[in-house]
Design a protein around this motif. Structure first.
Motif, PDB file in Angstrom:
ATOM      1  N   GLY A  65       0.814  -1.220   0.000  1.00  0.00           N
ATOM      2  CA  GLY A  65       0.000   0.000   0.000  1.00  0.00           C
ATOM      3  C   GLY A  65       0.842   1.263   0.000  1.00  0.00           C
ATOM      4  N   LEU A  66       1.931   1.256   0.775  1.00  0.00           N
ATOM      5  CA  LEU A  66       2.807   2.430   0.823  1.00  0.00           C
ATOM      6  C   LEU A  66       3.499   2.643  -0.519  1.00  0.00           C
ATOM      7  CD1 LEU A  66       4.135   4.706   2.441  1.00  0.00           C
ATOM      8  CD2 LEU A  66       5.870   3.052   3.197  1.00  0.00           C
ATOM      9  N   LEU A  67       3.948   1.545  -1.152  1.00  0.00           N
ATOM     10  CA  LEU A  67       4.621   1.668  -2.443  1.00  0.00           C
ATOM     11  C   LEU A  67       3.661   2.185  -3.509  1.00  0.00           C
ATOM     12  CD1 LEU A  67       7.263   1.213  -3.972  1.00  0.00           C
ATOM     13  CD2 LEU A  67       6.528  -1.134  -4.415  1.00  0.00           C
ATOM     14  N   LEU A  68       2.431   1.685  -3.515  1.00  0.00           N
ATOM     15  CA  LEU A  68       1.441   2.164  -4.489  1.00  0.00           C
ATOM     16  C   LEU A  68       1.096   3.630  -4.230  1.00  0.00           C
ATOM     17  CD1 LEU A  68      -0.911  -0.952  -4.581  1.00  0.00           C
ATOM     18  CD2 LEU A  68       0.500  -0.112  -6.459  1.00  0.00           C
ATOM     19  N   LEU A  69       1.012   4.021  -2.959  1.00  0.00           N
ATOM     20  CA  LEU A  69       0.736   5.421  -2.638  1.00  0.00           C
ATOM     21  C   LEU A  69       1.878   6.316  -3.088  1.00  0.00           C
ATOM     22  CD1 LEU A  69      -1.456   7.119  -1.187  1.00  0.00           C
ATOM     23  CD2 LEU A  69      -0.077   6.938   0.892  1.00  0.00           C
TER      24      LEU A  69
END
Length: 475
Positions: free
Chosen positions: A79-83
């Protein structure tokens, strides 16, 4: 550096983790977000009282999270990488928190302590091995005996395949078209029993050609001819030069261990650009094929890696990523597949690779490669100057100006009459209609730089870059 969603997805191998990560790629679920040139971090709200501390080392990349998951990246890291890829401006913090600094420092210390790879020990021709135990000698004798037995079975299977192929051609391809699937599967099973999985996979491909257009007889005839040549060659393995013998063994399905490749082949050091990356699923395994190009050597390399159970691939390669380090190529007549060594990530590139060939050079390179390696299935090529166009029959081609493209009369080239442009010559594309229209939309009617694989009959596009002209707004 700027991350794209495609690069982020390339690092998330588990479909379930990707789905849950997409659900977490929302600003409302995160706090204390930040990033530097080498790291990103954030705190994700969970069901407990404390948020999950999530960090990414962008130099590899690598992931850390305080959640109990053993999958890397976990759903929070995903989720952090996609954000980061979708809304990098939200990661506005510039000072890494203490827990992240501690993790990054430990990683640097661990990497600094890694000993360099030592060269394999060698024995001089006139030198006796130091204290060679009897058990080792017995093991070597047993190994050679097993290899001789396997070679005998392989050659027996190749002889049976040769007879089967002769009978197939005597009956004719029209008779082969009506054969049930069991006719092909039974022969493939016999080849597997004789330890020839490489030949078995080709036999299993033959019945599928009947459903791939009106030219299937020509394609089947070509593959039957390649199989026959390989079967005949396999019966003379002991008389072949070492280089050809190694190539034939790999074609038959004898795998070469990565450790043996690293120990016996020279490493090629360069700055490597990841040109394309495709991931497919085969029998509960994820198979990733990454094509790289050396920016100094101009050499293409294919890195094939596997992931089971959602685990990360061994090498964290991302599309358009740039890496400094070494690759070691498998032995063979036309070495393309390689084992990655120590590769250091130093950014991405959105620009088209320098260089590129035209159709005449492509056909000449393929003819040279085929003469050297008769079982060549695809040749990597970077084409420049072609415009995607749909023909009157609905097929897609890359058009090149005739004066610059080629003076060849190769049957692989589409005639100019099909595109109503007599001053141009075209290469057929192996892509569906949606992909063809996507290429056309990106090009805007202007030339593209396209990387892909030439199969001998068509060009399979894998990655493309718009030309500077296409990006210039009209007055």
């Amino acid at each position: 550096m700027t991350w794209t969603e495609a690069q982020a997805r390339a690092l998330i191998t588990d479909a379930g983790t990707l789905k849950r990560g997409q659900e977490l790629a929302s600003p409302t679920k995160w706090g204390n977000l930040g990033q530097t040139d080498t790291a990103a971090w954030g705190e994700c709200k969970g069901s407990g009282s404390k948020p999950y501390q999530t960090g990414i080392d962008l130099t590899e990349p690598a992931f850390k999270c305080s959640c109990p998951s053993r999958v890397f990246p976990c759903k929070h890291g995903a989720g952090l990488l996609l954000l980061l890829a979708r809304q990098p401006e939200l990661l506005s913090g510039v000072t890494p928190p203490p827990w992240l600094r501690e993790w990054l420092n430990k990683r640097q210390q661990t990497q600094g302590k890694k000993p360099p790879k030592s060269a394999p020990e060698t024995t001089l021709p006139d030198e006796e091995p130091a204290s060679a135990p009897v058990a080792t000698s017995d093991a070597e004798v047993a190994r050679k005996k097993r290899e001789a037995q396997r070679l005998g079975r392989m050659q027996q299977g190749a002889a049976e395949l040769e007879t089967w192929l002769i009978d197939l051609m005597r009956a004719g391809l029209a008779a082969a078209e009506g054969q049930p699937l069991s006719f092909w599967e039974n022969q493939a099973a016999r080849l597997v029993d004789n330890q020839l999985p490489g030949l078995a996979s080709v036999v299993r491909e033959l019945p599928t050609l009947r459903h791939q257009g009106p030219t299937w007889p020509e394609r089947m005839l070509g593959q039957v001819g390649e199989l026959y040549l390989l079967a005949r060659t396999a019966r003379n393995l002991e008389h072949l030069p070492p280089e050809i013998r190694q190539e034939v063994l790999q074609q038959l399905g004898v795998n070469v261990k990565k450790e043996d490749v690293l120990a016996t082949q020279p490493a090629v050091t360069d700055q490597w650009l990841v040109l394309s990356q495709t991931t497919t699923e085969e029998e509960r395994l994820l198979v990733r094929r990454s094509w790289l190009q050396g920016q100094e050597t101009d050499r293409f390399a294919l890195v094939v890696e596997f992931s089971f159970g959602g685990q990360a691939f061994p090498t964290p390669l991302i599309p358009t990523g740039r890496y400094a380090g070494s690759l070691t190529f498998y032995p063979g007549l036309l070495p393309l597949r390689a084992v990655p060594g120590q590769l250091n990530f130093f950014g991405t590139s959105s620009l088209a690779p320098v260089g590129g060939t035209m159709p005449a050079e492509l056909l000449e390179a393929y003819a040279t490669g085929l003469a050297r390696q008769p079982w060549l299935r695809e040749l990597p090529v970077l084409l420049t100057g072609g415009v995607p166009q749909q023909t009157t029959t609905g097929a897609w081609v890359l058009q090149f100006p005739l004066s610059e493209a080629t003076t060849s009369t190769s049957p692989a080239l589409v005639t100019s009459a099909e595109t109503d442009t007599p001053a141009e010559v075209s290469l057929p594309l192996a892509c569906d209609e949606l992909h063809g229209w996507a290429l056309r939309a990106v090009s805007g009617g202007h030339p593209l730089t396209v990387f892909g694989e030439w199969t001998g009959a068509a060009f399979r596009p894998l990655t493309h870059w718009p030309s500077p002209v296409a990006l210039t707004p009209s007055a």
